[in-house]
Design an enzyme around this catalytic site. Sequence first.
Site, PDB file in Angstrom:
ATOM      1  N   GLU A 287      53.239  60.366   8.472  1.00 39.63           N
ATOM      2  CA  GLU A 287      54.521  60.054   9.120  1.00 39.63           C
ATOM      3  C   GLU A 287      55.230  61.347   9.527  1.00 39.63           C
ATOM      4  O   GLU A 287      55.859  61.418  10.576  1.00 39.63           O
ATOM      5  CB  GLU A 287      55.420  59.231   8.193  1.00 39.63           C
ATOM      6  N   TRP A 290      53.728  62.262  12.697  1.00 40.20           N
ATOM      7  CA  TRP A 290      54.290  61.509  13.841  1.00 40.20           C
ATOM      8  C   TRP A 290      55.571  62.196  14.324  1.00 40.20           C
ATOM      9  O   TRP A 290      55.844  62.276  15.520  1.00 40.20           O
ATOM     10  CB  TRP A 290      54.631  60.071  13.439  1.00 40.20           C
ATOM     11  N   TRP A 319      62.435  44.993  35.022  1.00 47.17           N
ATOM     12  CA  TRP A 319      63.010  44.523  33.767  1.00 47.17           C
ATOM     13  C   TRP A 319      64.159  43.564  34.069  1.00 47.17           C
ATOM     14  O   TRP A 319      64.807  43.661  35.110  1.00 47.17           O
ATOM     15  CB  TRP A 319      63.548  45.704  32.936  1.00 47.17           C
ATOM     16  N   ASN A 354      61.475  51.059   9.404  1.00 44.91           N
ATOM     17  CA  ASN A 354      60.552  51.325  10.510  1.00 44.91           C
ATOM     18  C   ASN A 354      59.857  50.072  11.031  1.00 44.91           C
ATOM     19  O   ASN A 354      59.741  49.871  12.239  1.00 44.91           O
ATOM     20  CB  ASN A 354      59.500  52.353  10.080  1.00 44.91           C
ATOM     21  N   TRP A 372      63.716  48.875  28.096  1.00 43.05           N
ATOM     22  CA  TRP A 372      63.682  49.546  26.788  1.00 43.05           C
ATOM     23  C   TRP A 372      64.760  50.615  26.668  1.00 43.05           C
ATOM     24  O   TRP A 372      65.209  50.933  25.565  1.00 43.05           O
ATOM     25  CB  TRP A 372      62.289  50.149  26.545  1.00 43.05           C
ATOM     26  N   TRP A 395      60.506  53.803  21.071  1.00 44.03           N
ATOM     27  CA  TRP A 395      60.814  52.798  22.092  1.00 44.03           C
ATOM     28  C   TRP A 395      59.707  52.704  23.124  1.00 44.03           C
ATOM     29  O   TRP A 395      59.312  51.611  23.532  1.00 44.03           O
ATOM     30  CB  TRP A 395      62.175  53.094  22.749  1.00 44.03           C
TER      31      TRP A 395
HETATM   32  C1  FAD Z   1      62.007  51.911  18.231  1.00 42.88           C
HETATM   33  C2  FAD Z   1      61.988  53.029  17.201  1.00 42.88           C
HETATM   34  C3  FAD Z   1      63.039  53.935  17.156  1.00 42.88           C
HETATM   35  C4  FAD Z   1      63.039  54.972  16.202  1.00 42.88           C
HETATM   36  N1  FAD Z   1      64.081  55.873  16.198  1.00 42.88           N
HETATM   37  C5  FAD Z   1      64.067  56.902  15.316  1.00 42.88           C
HETATM   38  C6  FAD Z   1      65.124  57.868  15.300  1.00 42.88           C
HETATM   39  O1  FAD Z   1      66.053  57.836  16.110  1.00 42.88           O
HETATM   40  N2  FAD Z   1      65.080  58.847  14.341  1.00 42.88           N
HETATM   41  C7  FAD Z   1      64.054  58.934  13.439  1.00 42.88           C
HETATM   42  O2  FAD Z   1      64.070  59.844  12.588  1.00 42.88           O
HETATM   43  N3  FAD Z   1      63.035  58.061  13.460  1.00 42.88           N
HETATM   44  C8  FAD Z   1      63.008  57.047  14.356  1.00 42.88           C
HETATM   45  N4  FAD Z   1      61.973  56.144  14.351  1.00 42.88           N
HETATM   46  C9  FAD Z   1      60.836  56.365  13.435  1.00 42.88           C
HETATM   47  C10 FAD Z   1      60.956  55.676  12.072  1.00 42.88           C
HETATM   48  O3  FAD Z   1      61.309  54.334  12.229  1.00 42.88           O
HETATM   49  C11 FAD Z   1      61.958  56.360  11.139  1.00 42.88           C
HETATM   50  O4  FAD Z   1      61.702  57.748  11.110  1.00 42.88           O
HETATM   51  C12 FAD Z   1      61.836  55.818   9.715  1.00 42.88           C
HETATM   52  O5  FAD Z   1      62.095  54.441   9.696  1.00 42.88           O
HETATM   53  C13 FAD Z   1      62.809  56.543   8.821  1.00 42.88           C
HETATM   54  O6  FAD Z   1      62.764  56.008   7.535  1.00 42.88           O
HETATM   55  P1  FAD Z   1      62.268  56.883   6.307  1.00 42.88           P
HETATM   56  O7  FAD Z   1      62.988  58.177   6.304  1.00 42.88           O
HETATM   57  O8  FAD Z   1      62.368  56.028   5.103  1.00 42.88           O
HETATM   58  O9  FAD Z   1      60.759  57.138   6.704  1.00 42.88           O
HETATM   59  P2  FAD Z   1      59.472  57.488   5.836  1.00 42.88           P
HETATM   60  O10 FAD Z   1      58.540  56.350   5.997  1.00 42.88           O
HETATM   61  O11 FAD Z   1      59.800  57.899   4.470  1.00 42.88           O
HETATM   62  O12 FAD Z   1      58.842  58.721   6.644  1.00 42.88           O
HETATM   63  C14 FAD Z   1      59.199  60.082   6.362  1.00 42.88           C
HETATM   64  C15 FAD Z   1      59.727  60.756   7.597  1.00 42.88           C
HETATM   65  O13 FAD Z   1      58.737  60.812   8.618  1.00 42.88           O
HETATM   66  C16 FAD Z   1      59.349  60.693   9.888  1.00 42.88           C
HETATM   67  N5  FAD Z   1      58.816  59.498  10.555  1.00 42.88           N
HETATM   68  C17 FAD Z   1      58.395  58.367   9.965  1.00 42.88           C
HETATM   69  N6  FAD Z   1      57.915  57.504  10.889  1.00 42.88           N
HETATM   70  C18 FAD Z   1      58.066  58.111  12.089  1.00 42.88           C
HETATM   71  C19 FAD Z   1      57.768  57.735  13.429  1.00 42.88           C
HETATM   72  N7  FAD Z   1      57.195  56.566  13.721  1.00 42.88           N
HETATM   73  N8  FAD Z   1      58.086  58.594  14.406  1.00 42.88           N
HETATM   74  C20 FAD Z   1      58.640  59.791  14.145  1.00 42.88           C
HETATM   75  N9  FAD Z   1      58.938  60.204  12.904  1.00 42.88           N
HETATM   76  C21 FAD Z   1      58.656  59.381  11.884  1.00 42.88           C
HETATM   77  C22 FAD Z   1      60.854  60.551   9.667  1.00 42.88           C
HETATM   78  O14 FAD Z   1      61.441  61.815   9.779  1.00 42.88           O
HETATM   79  C23 FAD Z   1      60.899  60.031   8.236  1.00 42.88           C
HETATM   80  O15 FAD Z   1      62.114  60.334   7.578  1.00 42.88           O
HETATM   81  C24 FAD Z   1      61.957  55.102  15.299  1.00 42.88           C
HETATM   82  C25 FAD Z   1      60.906  54.173  15.355  1.00 42.88           C
HETATM   83  C26 FAD Z   1      60.916  53.151  16.285  1.00 42.88           C
HETATM   84  C27 FAD Z   1      59.774  52.168  16.323  1.00 42.88           C
END
Ligand code: FAD
Length: 487
Positions: A287, A290, A319, A354, A372, A395
């Site tokens: 993650e 990502w 859209w 997420n 979107w 998105w």
């Molecule tokens: C439509 C959409 C919009 C999103 N918008 C954002 C946003 O504005 N800011 C944001 O930080 N994340 C965003 N995410 C990614 C992800 O949903 C969040 O990072 C995550 O839910 C944060 O929760 P956590 O800290 O418990 O994540 P954990 O599961 O604990 O992951 C650890 C860290 O990894 C990073 N991470 C995890 N998943 C992703 C991912 N898919 N993409 C990029 N980084 C990731 C984050 O920094 C996160 O804190 C988005 C995902 C989607 C599908």
Amino acid sequence: MSRDSNTTRHHVLWLRQDLRVADNTALHAACRDPEAAVTALYAVTPAQWQAHDVAGVRIDLELRQLRLLQADLAALAIPLVIIEAADYQALVPVLADWLRRHGVAELHGNRQYEVNEQSRDAALEAALGSDVRCCWHHDQCIIAPGRVLTADHRPYTVFTPFKRNWLAQLMTAPPPMLPIPARRRQQCATSTPVPAAVAGLASHVAPALAGQLWPAGEDAAHDRLHAFISDAGAHYDSQRDLPACNGTSTLSPYLAAGMLSPRQCLHAAWQQQAHGAGNGMATWISELCWRDFYKHILVHFPHVCRHQAFKRETDAIAWRHDEALFQAWCQGRTGFPIVDAAMRQLLATGWMHNRLRMITAMFLSKDLFIDWRWGERHFMRHLVDGDFAANNGGWQWSASTGNDAAPYFRIFNPLLQSRKFDPEGSFIRRFVPELAGLDGPDIHAPHAHGPSLLAADYPLPVIDHGRARDHAVAQFKALATATARTT
Ligand SMILES: Cc1cc2nc3c(=O)[nH]c(=O)nc-3n(C[C@H](O)[C@H](O)[C@H](O)COP(=O)(O)OP(=O)(O)OC[C@H]3O[C@@H](n4cnc5c(N)ncnc54)[C@H](O)[C@@H]3O)c2cc1C
């Protein structure tokens, strides 16, 4: 001021998305000369933040963090000065003037990769000419953009090979963590107060709740990191998709504001892995990858910053611009309980799980077939962790307009997603109180069992998923055919 600024070398650290003293590349570089006085600057730019849809809840967290950071910096004899300007254009001359008046020799900042931020830094550098040496550092990613490339030096557009390369580089050259710098001997400026709020950017989350959910401070961020890793880390791979469990780290607001560095997260995960923590940490490191991946995409494909789809041909999609349907989605009143619970979680807390971000984003872009970009903006305006690269990437993945996106025909069925990821319905019950009285599986589709199960004030589904799915697939298919004809 403890010494005349004309006789002391004066360096400035411009704080942006790096609100911490530990493992901060620009701070470390600004402090390299032990004789130099160092001042930290932070720019409040309300009109710019509004134009960028920054959420009030995120600004609130940053201001609370700045107040604590001011004390941490004071312990290092580094004053924190707040500078105000409406937007980046207005900021450049104000900053240039401040730096000149204070005889600054070097300005250090950690790079922000979005196009407006890049242009702002270039304009400042041009305005300063040779008066102040500008040093921009890579700090936001675990591996800097431009350093994870294919064998023929092109950027990756697909995650899996990017990750393979990224992991291989980490194995051969683990990124070091930087210590907190030593206390300065000289000071060339005086701290100014951190504002309590910024006009026009009030938080939509009640202050007491925001403070409880998202406490400020590097210590709070580290406590959360270590609690997650020791308690939930080992089960991360099996629990991270279940919104009712506390199965993810909720560190995203801290990473977005830079209260914690991604390197600190990586090292903590490695340490846990060394103690044999199962697959959880490996999945969590993915993650973090990502996060890097989407920032690299932004650098290599800056058109995504200009409201354009990564796959440009998808900008031809017609859209639906239906304000009423969009508002139903924003308010959590679509009649799809899992979607509504998720959207209400965002409104109530400034954060969304997420799995739910994927479900709601796909629901907006495929079921409601709404642009979107509308959803991207709504998320930014409400997320405490709003981050352009991750939000845009998420998105565009959901809308099938992005790099390595979900194939357009693989559309989430909200009912099946609900049954699979919230099997007991406990997450839905928490955020949709109208349905809290429903037992068992009825909660996923209350309308399917006739009006008797529906609370009077819970809406009927705003759309038929099967028909909506067929419509979205037909639109994308027509686009694919038209694109194939013209290429
Ligand atoms: C439509 C959409 C919009 C999103 N918008 C954002 C946003 O504005 N800011 C944001 O930080 N994340 C965003 N995410 C990614 C992800 O949903 C969040 O990072 C995550 O839910 C944060 O929760 P956590 O800290 O418990 O994540 P954990 O599961 O604990 O992951 C650890 C860290 O990894 C990073 N991470 C995890 N998943 C992703 C991912 N898919 N993409 C990029 N980084 C990731 C984050 O920094 C996160 O804190 C988005 C995902 C989607 C599908």
